[in-house]
Design a protein around this motif. Structure first.
Motif, PDB file in Angstrom:
ATOM      1  N   GLN A  78       0.856  -1.186   0.000  1.00 22.82           N
ATOM      2  CA  GLN A  78       0.000   0.000   0.000  1.00 22.82           C
ATOM      3  C   GLN A  78       0.887   1.229   0.000  1.00 22.82           C
ATOM      4  N   GLU A  91       2.598  -6.992   2.867  1.00 22.51           N
ATOM      5  CA  GLU A  91       1.392  -6.501   3.535  1.00 22.51           C
ATOM      6  C   GLU A  91       1.161  -7.281   4.814  1.00 22.51           C
ATOM      7  N   GLY A 114       0.095   3.430   4.593  1.00 27.49           N
ATOM      8  CA  GLY A 114       0.779   2.184   4.245  1.00 27.49           C
ATOM      9  C   GLY A 114       1.869   1.750   5.220  1.00 27.49           C
TER      10      GLY A 114
END
Ligand code: ZN
Ligand code: FE
Length: 238
Positions: A78, A91, A114
């Protein structure tokens, strides 16, 4: 021999963290500049570059280190368009390996979109970037108080013995603020002298255990998000 962990001071008050396995494999977390890391590693090896978030003071050394050592670059999927080119986008829940050492990825937004943290259970050590500092926490640059509060509480399941390896040496101003907002905290007062001595000697105040932070860090002690948000606003102008 366990994994070796060493803070490398970069820029004015950042730490990049160097991890070395017993077999000599190496990773660097958040290389905000290359020079001090090149000095440290020299003709040695660097296998892995781990990025917590896209801010330049955590990433600007990445390309020079990749070029010199051929290290693989890991960072959050992200927001990856704002990061140096990633070889591996990670992630929440991912596990990556440095030799036999497993490194777990936690999503921890609030300071930066993120933002991820890396956990090495075998040490145990937590590389938390700009989410948690000794006696403080990150600013709300690209997120809400609720997001950062929730991110700090992602660490709740980690043991007290976990070493907090944060991205900045902000402990001097954080200590002053903590004493200001929590003057009756016995554990905090007991800790102040030791922190002062390290700072006077010009030595890193990190890593520190999560157990110590849980008893002394006003942002971890905040009972609810409203209190947390008020403390964060107060610290911004302290
Ligand atoms: Zn940052
Ligand atoms: Fe930073």
């Amino acid at each position: 021999m366990p994994l070796d962990i060493k803070p490398i001071p970069v820029l004015s008050d950042n730490y990049a963290w160097l991890l070395t396995t017993p077999k000599g494999e190496r990773a660097i977390v958040d290389p905000g500049e290359a020079g001090p890391i090149l000095d440290e590693i020299g003709d040695g090896r660097l296998d892995m570059i781990l990025l917590t978030h896209h801010h330049a003071d955590h990433t600007a050394g990445t390309e020079a280190l990749r070029e010199r050592y051929g290290a693989q670059v890991y960072g959050p999927r992200q927001n990856q368009e704002r990061l140096p080119r990633l070889d591996h986008a990670v992630e929440d829940g991912d596990v990556v390996s440095l030799g036999n050492t497993q490194i777990q990825v936690l999503s921890t937004p609030g300071h930066a979109a993120g933002h991820v943290s890396y956990v090495v259970a075998e040490v145990p050590a937590l590389f938390c970037g700009d989410v948690l500092f000794s006696l403080g926490c990150g600013r709300l640059l690209e997120g809400t108080a609720q997001e950062l509060f929730d991110s700090l509480h992602r660490y709740d399941s980690l043991p007290d013995s976990m070493l907090v390896c944060a991205g900045h040496e902000y402990t001097r101003s954080n200590l002053a603020f903590a004493l200001h907002v929590d003057p009756e905290n016995v554990a905090l007062k007991a800790r102040a002298g030791g922190v002062e001595r390290l700072l006077e000697a010009g030595r890193p105040t990190l890593p520190v255990t999560l157990g110590v932070e849980r008893r002394t860090n006003p942002f971890l002690l905040a009972p609810d998000v409203a209190t947390f948000a008020r403390l964060r606003r107060e610290k911004d102008t302290f």
